[in-house]
Design a protein around this motif. Structure first.
Motif, PDB file in Angstrom:
ATOM      1  N   ASN A   1       0.811  -1.209   0.000  1.00 25.22           N
ATOM      2  CA  ASN A   1       0.000   0.000   0.000  1.00 25.22           C
ATOM      3  C   ASN A   1       0.849   1.266   0.000  1.00 25.22           C
ATOM      4  N   ILE A   2       1.977   1.198   0.688  1.00 21.41           N
ATOM      5  CA  ILE A   2       2.882   2.356   0.686  1.00 21.41           C
ATOM      6  C   ILE A   2       3.435   2.560  -0.726  1.00 21.41           C
ATOM      7  N   GLU A   3       3.860   1.472  -1.348  1.00 22.91           N
ATOM      8  CA  GLU A   3       4.401   1.546  -2.710  1.00 22.91           C
ATOM      9  C   GLU A   3       3.388   2.128  -3.683  1.00 22.91           C
ATOM     10  N   GLN A   4       2.123   1.702  -3.540  1.00 18.83           N
ATOM     11  CA  GLN A   4       1.085   2.153  -4.461  1.00 18.83           C
ATOM     12  C   GLN A   4       0.524   3.522  -4.092  1.00 18.83           C
ATOM     13  N   GLY A   5       0.992   4.058  -2.962  1.00 16.55           N
ATOM     14  CA  GLY A   5       0.544   5.381  -2.556  1.00 16.55           C
ATOM     15  C   GLY A   5      -0.935   5.452  -2.207  1.00 16.55           C
ATOM     16  N   THR A   6      -1.503   4.357  -1.691  1.00 16.09           N
ATOM     17  CA  THR A   6      -2.927   4.362  -1.314  1.00 16.09           C
ATOM     18  C   THR A   6      -3.139   5.165  -0.030  1.00 16.09           C
ATOM     19  N   GLU A   7      -4.411   5.396   0.278  1.00 13.73           N
ATOM     20  CA  GLU A   7      -4.764   6.101   1.507  1.00 13.73           C
ATOM     21  C   GLU A   7      -4.213   5.339   2.723  1.00 13.73           C
ATOM     22  N   LEU A   8      -4.403   4.019   2.726  1.00 13.86           N
ATOM     23  CA  LEU A   8      -3.867   3.184   3.812  1.00 13.86           C
ATOM     24  C   LEU A   8      -2.346   3.324   3.889  1.00 13.86           C
ATOM     25  N   GLY A   9      -1.697   3.290   2.723  1.00 10.44           N
ATOM     26  CA  GLY A   9      -0.244   3.436   2.682  1.00 10.44           C
ATOM     27  C   GLY A   9       0.210   4.717   3.351  1.00 10.44           C
ATOM     28  N   LYS A  10      -0.516   5.809   3.056  1.00  9.64           N
ATOM     29  CA  LYS A  10      -0.157   7.103   3.654  1.00  9.64           C
ATOM     30  C   LYS A  10      -0.334   7.074   5.162  1.00  9.64           C
ATOM     31  N   GLN A  11      -1.371   6.353   5.599  1.00  8.69           N
ATOM     32  CA  GLN A  11      -1.644   6.290   7.037  1.00  8.69           C
ATOM     33  C   GLN A  11      -0.568   5.527   7.811  1.00  8.69           C
ATOM     34  N   VAL A  12       0.038   4.513   7.178  1.00  4.97           N
ATOM     35  CA  VAL A  12       0.949   3.653   7.933  1.00  4.97           C
ATOM     36  C   VAL A  12       2.429   3.928   7.692  1.00  4.97           C
ATOM     37  N   GLN A  13       2.713   4.723   6.674  1.00  8.21           N
ATOM     38  CA  GLN A  13       4.087   4.960   6.235  1.00  8.21           C
ATOM     39  C   GLN A  13       5.031   5.359   7.379  1.00  8.21           C
ATOM     40  N   GLU A  14       4.603   6.367   8.126  1.00 10.45           N
ATOM     41  CA  GLU A  14       5.491   6.921   9.141  1.00 10.45           C
ATOM     42  C   GLU A  14       5.763   5.939  10.271  1.00 10.45           C
ATOM     43  N   VAL A  15       4.694   5.340  10.773  1.00 12.75           N
ATOM     44  CA  VAL A  15       4.854   4.438  11.913  1.00 12.75           C
ATOM     45  C   VAL A  15       5.683   3.210  11.519  1.00 12.75           C
ATOM     46  N   MET A  16       5.505   2.739  10.301  1.00 13.97           N
ATOM     47  CA  MET A  16       6.298   1.590   9.856  1.00 13.97           C
ATOM     48  C   MET A  16       7.769   1.929   9.746  1.00 13.97           C
TER      49      MET A  16
END
Ligand code: ADP
Ligand code: MG
Length: 200
Positions: A44-59
């Motif tokens: 999801n981070i790779e695809q730039g989805t809404e979920l990806g944006k939400q989890v990027q930092e914490v991951m």
């Protein structure tokens, strides 16, 4: 095993224990999907989805994605067709709250877990592996500080998860040191010893 409804497995172990590698091997042997929450988040981070944006930092910081979010991702994933005949979950549950959610999801579908594969590896070995993986794959959470933080969280939050499953008599302990094939053979033997062999 839950009759003709397939096998349901979890794989747990510290960061760098080799869960992803063994998960693929086991899932292929049993013809079930390997479902990795870490892989779902990374995709999801790779695809730039809404979920990806939400989890990027914490991951990136090695923290845990909030239970509520993680739980809803897993609940949705386990509803998909390919998971009805069994599955292997890698990287979930990681907190006791997530154990309760998985219990709820399984109860709702009348399914039960068959076993929890616990991959054991000591700290020195996993730090070595993760540092090597950082060079090869460039995962943003494989820097020394972040690795240490992930290990701390594992000890504080995920070891209690293993204790719950141990209490239920579900844990199959496997030594995670050695070659991929060595470990895979131990996993197979451990499952077979519980009557969960591929041809059982
Ligand atoms: N069940 C989970 N609960 C909360 N966060 C999770 C969960 N699974 C994955 N994550 C997030 O994804 C990151 C990487 O997970 P994963 O790929 O499973 O790591 P590893 O296999 O190295 O232990 C975690 O550090 C965390 O930020
Ligand atoms: Mg992994």
């Amino acid at each position: 095993m839950s009759g003709d409804r397939g096998i349901r497995l979890l794989i747990v172990g510290p960061p760098g224990a080799g869960k992803g590698t063994q998960a693929s091997a086991v899932a292929e042997a049993y013809g079930i999907p390997a479902i990795s929450t870490g892989d779902i988040f990374r995709a999801n981070i790779e695809q730039g989805t809404e979920l990806g944006k939400q989890v990027q930092e914490v991951m990136a910081s090695g923290g845990f994605v909030p239970d509520e979010l993680t739980n809803s991702i897993v609940a949705d994933r386990l509803k998909q067709e390919d998971a009805q005949g069994g599955f292997l979950l890698d990287g979930y549950p990681r907190t006791t709250e997530q154990v309760h959610e998985l219990d709820r999801i399984l109860a709702e579908s009348g399914a039960e877990l068959d076993a929890v594969i616990q991959l054991q590896a000591d700290t020195d070995e996993v730090v070595k592996r993760l540092t090597k993986r950082a060079l090869e794959q460039g995962r943003v959470d494989d820097t020394e500080d972040v690795i240490r933080h992930r290990q701390d969280l594992y000890r504080e939050q995920t070891e209690p998860v293993i204790a719950i499953y141990a209490e239920r008599g579900a844990v199959v302990e496997v030594d995670g040191l050695g070659t991929v094939d060595d470990v895979a053979a131990r996993v197979r033997d451990g499952l077979a010893a519980r009557g969960l062999g591929v041809h059982a």
